[in-house]
Each structure stands twice: as C-alpha cells, then as structure tokens.
Design an enzyme around this catalytic site. Structure first.
Site, PDB file in Angstrom:
ATOM      1  N   PRO A 173       0.642  -1.012   0.307  1.00 33.23           N
ATOM      2  CG  PRO A 173      -0.302  -0.901   2.015  1.00 33.23           C
ATOM      3  CD  PRO A 173       0.904  -1.384   1.406  1.00 33.23           C
ATOM      4  CD  GLN A 203      -2.583   0.054   5.097  1.00 39.20           C
ATOM      5  OE1 GLN A 203      -2.261   0.932   4.644  1.00 39.20           O
ATOM      6  NE2 GLN A 203      -1.251  -0.739   5.302  1.00 39.20           N
ATOM      7  CB  CYS A 255       1.074   4.529   7.914  1.00 36.55           C
ATOM      8  SG  CYS A 255       1.803   6.470   6.851  1.00 36.55           S
ATOM      9  CE  LYS A 289       2.862  -3.521   4.553  1.00 37.41           C
ATOM     10  NZ  LYS A 289       4.314  -1.941   5.132  1.00 37.41           N
ATOM     11  CG  HIS A 316       8.642  -1.381   6.195  1.00 36.58           C
ATOM     12  ND1 HIS A 316       8.194  -0.548   5.699  1.00 36.58           N
ATOM     13  CD2 HIS A 316       9.955  -1.015   6.521  1.00 36.58           C
ATOM     14  CE1 HIS A 316       9.746   0.946   5.063  1.00 36.58           C
ATOM     15  NE2 HIS A 316      10.173  -0.392   5.874  1.00 36.58           N
ATOM     16  CG  ASN A 374       7.157  -3.927   3.147  1.00 37.61           C
ATOM     17  OD1 ASN A 374       6.656  -2.667   3.639  1.00 37.61           O
ATOM     18  ND2 ASN A 374       7.287  -3.535   1.911  1.00 37.61           N
ATOM     19  N   GLY A 397       7.068  -2.031  -2.568  1.00 43.83           N
ATOM     20  CA  GLY A 397       6.652  -0.983  -3.194  1.00 43.83           C
ATOM     21  C   GLY A 397       6.869  -0.444  -3.630  1.00 43.83           C
ATOM     22  NE  ARG A 398      10.216   3.321  -0.531  1.00 43.44           N
ATOM     23  CZ  ARG A 398      11.910   3.628  -0.150  1.00 43.44           C
ATOM     24  NH1 ARG A 398      12.652   4.551  -1.102  1.00 43.44           N
ATOM     25  NH2 ARG A 398      12.009   2.690   0.319  1.00 43.44           N
TER      26      ARG A 398
END
Length: 355
Positions: free
Chosen positions: A23, A76, A106, A145, A177, A217, A239-240
């Site tokens: 996400p 999410q 986040c 997550k 992560h 992640n 992700g990126r």
C-alpha cells in the site's frame, strides 16, 4: 487463484509463497492496480491506506470503487477505533474486497496527529481489539501490516508482543516492514530508508509462530533479493521498487502462488514475447478509454506506467511520450499506443540486427 477465505491458510499449510504490492499513499490507486494486474495474474494488490472515518462519512464509491480485474485486492484501513474500523471493514467487504488490512506502520504526520498507523505499535492491545472487532464484522481475512517497533522500543519485545496479541485476536496474517519507525526526528521519506533493516527478527518471529502467515516488507529491490530474503517466511511485499520499475511484476507469476514454487525460475521481462506486451498495451488502452469516458484523463492512468521497460531499447522515448504527450489537452489512449510503439519497434530492430 485461491479463494480469498483460505488464501493465507493455504500459504502456511502448503508452502505456497505470496507476492504482494505494498500500500502506497498517492500511488496505489485503482489505475495503478489495473496496470499492475496486466503484468501479473497472481500478485495480491493492496489499496493505499484509507482512513475509516473517511469511509464512514465520505464518498464511498470514490474511495472504495475498483475494477473487478484488480482482484485479489486488499483494502488497507487506517484508524484506531474498533467500532469504526469494524463498520469500515464491513463496508469494504460489501464492495467486494478480498481482505481487510490494518495499517500499524505508516509514520506520516497525518497518522501521528490521529494517533494511528505506526503510533499503534505503542498500543498492542488496542490493535488486538481492532482486529477482533473487524474479525467479528467480516468473513474475509483480516490482517495487520506493522513495523518492528517505534522510537525507543526494543523490537525484540515490541514486535513479539504485538504479534502475540493480534494472533490471539484472530488475525489471518502479519506483514512486517522490517524497520523501526522513528516518529520523532525523521520524515516519512527518511523512515523508508534510514532505520536499519532487521530481516532476521522477522524470520525468528515466523519460526516462533509456524501456524501464522508472516510476510516480509522493506528494502526489497528485486525479485532475486526477495526470494533470498524470504527464506523461512510465507511471502514478500514490494512497494517502491515494483512501482518505479514495474517490469518487476512481469516476473512474479513464474515464482509465486505455486505450491513450493516447483519449477519456478526468475523471468527476465526482456525475453517476454511481443504478444505479451501487445496484450498489456491493448488492455491499458481499453481501460484508459473507459476512464476518459467517465470524465477522467489519460494521464491519470499513464502516470503509473512510466516505470515500465527499464533497460529496454526505446525506453527513454516511451517515458518521454507518457510524461509529456499524455498531459496535453485532449490526449487519449493513442498516447499509450505511441509509447509502446517506441519500445516494440526498437525491439524489432534489435532482433533484426541480430539475425
């Protein structure tokens, strides 16, 4: 594709490995997900984080609407109120999402002001309460997550405590992560790169919880690296890297969501057939035409496609066309055709010269 209700259970019990796109705020919108799906049938796609309050009060079709081709796609959610998250999860299930995921990672200023996202690493029981409420509200998987910790927390303690509690609450999976989030002193961008990675801790967590899906992640740049670091784990999330070099996604289906990855080998997007790329082109032209017919712009779609064809002959021209021509007034799906032609014609010329 495995039925969503048994997706994570199968991964744990059969050795199936799951690949997911992460996400990403402002990136993982419905247009990106449709594009990603043209490149990989098997990847699990995630929405960007959507705050539960926005779903309860806002334009649900704008926030939650998606194309059926995107499935399986996970929603999410951001928030810290079990009742609101449960209601948002129920609404998401009604829209057809395959999974509900709670953001506990986040580090942005927005989530800090609302005391959710990575802030919830400090409140593991509240996270468990949120998971339990959502599990009671929906029949689809509910997952988490998270980071390995925040600020001065000891990750060895903080991550285990969080996972123990959400596991007891019934979570179907935990995506980790593998960095701390520093809520004081680092920007959200810096939080993606500066805190050191600890893949070993995530592997130890999985070894201690063999019956729980644990996915990795953070800091993964290629499929080769992802496969190496995934040893002992159930899946990986990029992700990126998969956004900025989206050709990575073209190699996913030979490696993931096949039990034990039997016979899978790393695919080089450069050796995929011209017919494959023409099918991607045609699908995206048709999709962009639909977006325009509904009042959107072709640039809303093509902005997500610029990272394709990294290292291909003609890639510079491809990027130039999508970056400039797609933003012009009246631009249509023909921009996508022109961009792909720059690569496919260069490819044909290279093949002819080699004969």
């Amino acid at each position: 594709m495995t039925n969503a209700a048994t997706f994570y259970h199968q991964a744990v019990t059969t050795g199936t490995k799951i690949f997911a796109t992460a996400p990403m705020i402002d990136w993982s919108d419905r247009h990106y997900r449709v594009f990603a799906r043209q490149l990989t049938t098997n990847a699990l796609l995630f929405t960007e984080m959507i705050v539960a309050d926005a779903i309860l009060r806002g334009d649900r079709e704008r926030l939650l609407g998606f194309d059926a081709v995107e499935q399986p796609v996970a929603l999410q959610l951001g928030g810290n109120d079990p009742a609101k998250l449960a209601e948002a999860a129920r609404i998401g299930e009604g829209f057809g999402y395959a999974e509900i995921n709670l953001n506990v990672g986040c580090p942005s200023d927005r989530v800090q002001s609302g005391t959710f996202g990575a802030c919830l690493m400090r409140e593991p029981q509240l996270v468990a309460d949120c998971v339990a409420a959502m599990k009671a509200a929906v029949a689809i998987p509910v997952t988490v997550k998270c980071r390995i910790g925040v600020d001065d927390q000891d990750p060895e303690v903080a991550l285990r405590d969080l996972v123990s509690r959400v596991k007891s609450a019934g979570t179907d999976a935990v995506w980790v992560h593998a960095r701390k989030a520093w809520l004081q002193g680092l920007s959200p961008k810096e939080n993606r790169d500066i805190p050191p990675l600890d893949y070993g801790l995530v592997r130890r967590l999985k070894a201690e919880n063999p019956d729980l899906f644990v996915g990795l992640n953070g800091g993964l740049h290629t499929l080769s690296q992802a496969l190496e670091e995934m040893t002992g784990l159930d899946g990986v999330m990029l992700g990126r890297a998969a956004y900025q070099d989206s050709g990575i996604l073209a190699g996913v289906d030979t490696l993931f969501l096949h039990p034990l990855r039997t016979g899978g080998r790393l695919s080089d997007p450069k050796v995929l057939s011209t017919e494959y790329w023409e099918a991607v082109r045609d699908a995206m032209m048709a999709y962009a035409g639909g977006v325009i017919a509904r009042g959107g712009r072709v640039a809303h779609v093509t902005r997500h496609m610029i990272g394709l064809f990294q290292g291909f002959p003609g890639a510079r021209k491809y990027r130039q066309i999508l970056s400039t021509d797609a933003t012009k007034p009246g631009a249509g799906p023909e921009v996508i055709a022109a961009a792909f032609a720059a690569v496919l014609s260069a490819r044909a010329e290279t093949a002819a010269a080699a004969e």
